[in-house]
Design a protein around this motif. Sequence first.
Motif, short mmCIF file in Angstrom:
data_model
loop_
_atom_site.label_atom_id
_atom_site.label_comp_id
_atom_site.label_asym_id
_atom_site.label_seq_id
_atom_site.Cartn_x
_atom_site.Cartn_y
_atom_site.Cartn_z
N LYS A 11 0.83 -1.21 0.00
CA LYS A 11 0.00 0.00 0.00
C LYS A 11 0.86 1.26 0.00
O LYS A 11 0.56 2.22 -0.70
N LEU A 12 1.93 1.25 0.78
CA LEU A 12 2.83 2.41 0.79
C LEU A 12 3.52 2.61 -0.55
O LEU A 12 3.73 3.73 -1.01
N ALA A 13 3.89 1.52 -1.21
CA ALA A 13 4.50 1.61 -2.54
C ALA A 13 3.50 2.19 -3.54
O ALA A 13 3.87 3.02 -4.38
N ARG A 14 2.23 1.79 -3.47
CA ARG A 14 1.22 2.35 -4.36
C ARG A 14 1.02 3.84 -4.09
O ARG A 14 0.88 4.64 -5.02
N GLN A 64 12.53 -1.01 -4.08
CA GLN A 64 12.23 -2.19 -4.88
C GLN A 64 12.53 -1.99 -6.37
O GLN A 64 12.62 -2.96 -7.12
N GLU A 65 12.73 -0.74 -6.81
CA GLU A 65 13.05 -0.47 -8.21
C GLU A 65 14.55 -0.55 -8.48
O GLU A 65 14.96 -0.38 -9.62
N GLY A 66 15.36 -0.77 -7.47
CA GLY A 66 16.79 -0.90 -7.67
C GLY A 66 17.60 -0.07 -6.70
O GLY A 66 17.06 0.77 -5.98
N ALA A 67 18.89 -0.32 -6.71
CA ALA A 67 19.81 0.37 -5.80
C ALA A 67 19.96 1.84 -6.20
O ALA A 67 19.86 2.20 -7.37
N VAL A 68 20.21 2.66 -5.20
CA VAL A 68 20.46 4.08 -5.39
C VAL A 68 21.71 4.42 -4.58
O VAL A 68 21.81 4.08 -3.41
N MET A 69 22.67 5.09 -5.22
CA MET A 69 23.92 5.44 -4.56
C MET A 69 24.26 6.90 -4.83
O MET A 69 23.76 7.50 -5.78
N ALA A 70 25.15 7.44 -4.01
CA ALA A 70 25.65 8.79 -4.25
C ALA A 70 26.34 8.82 -5.61
O ALA A 70 26.91 7.82 -6.06
N ARG A 89 16.65 6.54 4.97
CA ARG A 89 16.36 5.23 4.35
C ARG A 89 15.40 4.50 5.29
O ARG A 89 15.57 4.53 6.49
N ASP A 90 14.39 3.86 4.70
CA ASP A 90 13.52 2.98 5.48
C ASP A 90 13.31 1.70 4.67
O ASP A 90 14.00 1.47 3.68
N GLU A 91 12.35 0.88 5.07
CA GLU A 91 12.15 -0.40 4.39
C GLU A 91 11.64 -0.24 2.96
O GLU A 91 11.81 -1.13 2.13
#
Length: 101
Positions: A11-14, A64-70, A89-91
């Motif tokens: 639900k949070l992702a939506r 869930q869409e992929g890693a994110v880095m600096a 950052r959270d779950e």
Amino acid sequence: MPSVNERIAAKLARAFNKLAQPCQFMPNSGSPAFGRSVHLPPTEIDRSNEYIQEPIALAEFLQQEGAVMADDVFELNGKQHRLTQLHTRDEITVTFIYLEI
């Protein structure tokens, strides 16, 4: 049947996707660019630093869409932005400070 935590995460992702905009994401790792969602919350002033009262621009991404880095770059509305520092950052999401390049 999904657990309560899985249903809450879905639900949070939506809800995130309703606020987000599609962008072109270019990882600094050299992987090919791909489309993903980004939410740009309203710019806020960092009150934790009494000497620098500059507004902070934040970009929020679904984990869930992929890693994110600096140093990753995303393009939105014809402008490119570079992620500089992890903010939170959270779950479900990860938020970075970004600069327009």
